[in-house]
Design an enzyme around this catalytic site. Sequence first.
Site, PDB file in Angstrom:
ATOM      1  N   GLY A 209       0.759  -1.192  -0.058  1.00 34.02           N
ATOM      2  CA  GLY A 209      -0.087   0.145   0.200  1.00 34.02           C
ATOM      3  C   GLY A 209       0.742   1.396   0.003  1.00 34.02           C
ATOM      4  N   ASN A 210       0.228   2.567   0.332  1.00 32.49           N
ATOM      5  CA  ASN A 210       1.317   3.558   0.572  1.00 32.49           C
ATOM      6  C   ASN A 210       0.356   4.484   1.585  1.00 32.49           C
ATOM      7  OD1 ASN A 210      -0.884   5.193  -0.790  1.00 32.49           O
ATOM      8  ND2 ASN A 210      -0.568   4.050  -2.714  1.00 32.49           N
ATOM      9  N   ARG A 211       0.988   5.530   1.834  1.00 34.16           N
ATOM     10  CA  ARG A 211       0.588   6.263   2.950  1.00 34.16           C
ATOM     11  C   ARG A 211      -0.695   7.539   2.717  1.00 34.16           C
ATOM     12  NH1 ARG A 211       4.636   5.728   6.776  1.00 34.16           N
ATOM     13  NH2 ARG A 211       6.688   5.436   5.836  1.00 34.16           N
ATOM     14  N   ALA A 277      -3.619   7.798  -5.126  1.00 31.62           N
ATOM     15  CA  ALA A 277      -2.296   7.367  -5.291  1.00 31.62           C
ATOM     16  C   ALA A 277      -2.237   5.808  -5.341  1.00 31.62           C
ATOM     17  CB  ALA A 277      -1.473   7.512  -3.708  1.00 31.62           C
TER      18      ALA A 277
END
Length: 401
Positions: A209-211, A277
């Site tokens: 995943g990402n932030r 994102a």
Amino acid sequence: MVHGRKILLGVTGSIAAFKAVFLARELMRRGAEVRVVMTAAATEFVGPLTFATLTGHRVYSDFTEDADQGTWTNHVDLGLWADLFLVAPATAETLAAFASGACSNFLQAVHLSSRCEVMVAPAMDLDMFAHAATQKNLLTLRERGVLVVEPGSGALASGLEGKGRMEEPDRIADAVDAHFLARAPWRGQRVLITAGPTHEPIDAVRFIGNRSSGKMGVALAAEWAKQGAEVTLLLGPTSIAPPAGCAEVVRFETAEELNALAQARWPEADWGIAAAAVADVRPAFAHKEKVHRADLPAAIPLAPTPDILAQWGASKRTNQRLVGFALETDEGRASAESKFHRKQLDCIVLNTLLDDGAGFQTDTNKVSIYAGANWHTFELKSKAAVAADLVAFLHPYCYPS
Ligand code: CTP
């Protein structure tokens, strides 16, 4: 469209004043901030405490708040505060005063000093409403731009039947809604927004995943909906709640799911806003069960995900507009300009993690915008304020709907 609007509700002396209580509640249910001004006659029908309790604000009915202290209520401030001055019920007396410009009570003073638009919902007996003087006053007000919610027909307080009873609160709230929609700069524009991160599964419990929190995309959806656009929000796995007013909100987990949703909706959209994102890669194979520690591979083979924005760009019609986002860790302009051209965008919004308070998770952002000529740099602001700047910046690029 009522959501977030400031509505000053004027209540005058009619038995229909009780319906104004339901009107205030309905406007608040639709997200408006409501303050109430009453004439002395209106307070004979409904106590100010009812409105004060309902709205959470004091009710205004006199010029003086505390005569001993010499404090007075500023009718000018109230007039400037409001997005709409809605007088419901409006008696024959109040309509006559508005038409002649009289200023013999606090509510009439607010009327004269308000800069916002005025809407009246007349309430009176049928003969008073049909009287040539009342009709002339209404004509005068209409010619001056005052919006009139026609009264309904039915049983009147006098026991007679006919036209004169104040329209029902729901219908008045609909008229308020239609009023704001008719003036909304983005009405008729269909805006498709991607927001939030993607989660690309490794197994049943792990993911890449990402932030991203999705806050910026959600703020954009809220602003566009407020400005009258028909917003479709594709929202990834985040705890941020979608805003009110979107025509459609669809949740996704992975880039593949987002791509299917985004490509299916793109032909119908006027604008594509890629604030998500999106992971550039996913595990080539996702295990259905949890992989135990002892069985975890030393390396996870990866496969590319579809570039949603690039596909939108490749299939863009001449009357569609595309906005991309670039989050960079350096100054970022060269990389953002390259994305602008590569993905056939009309605009790219750059934020760089070099700026304190910009980027993921924060409630603020600092952006620069490029639409093919110069860079426009904005100050550090709340994400809601950044969304307002961006939506205002893009409006001249709209095609007439
Ligand atoms: N984007 C997208 N689909 C992807 C990757 C990115 O729609 N698979 C969109 C993002 O929503 C954003 C823009 O493309 O609006 C730029 O995203 P970014 O990750 O910065 O661009 P990439 O093309 O992935 O370039 P790089 O990772 O090399 O910076």
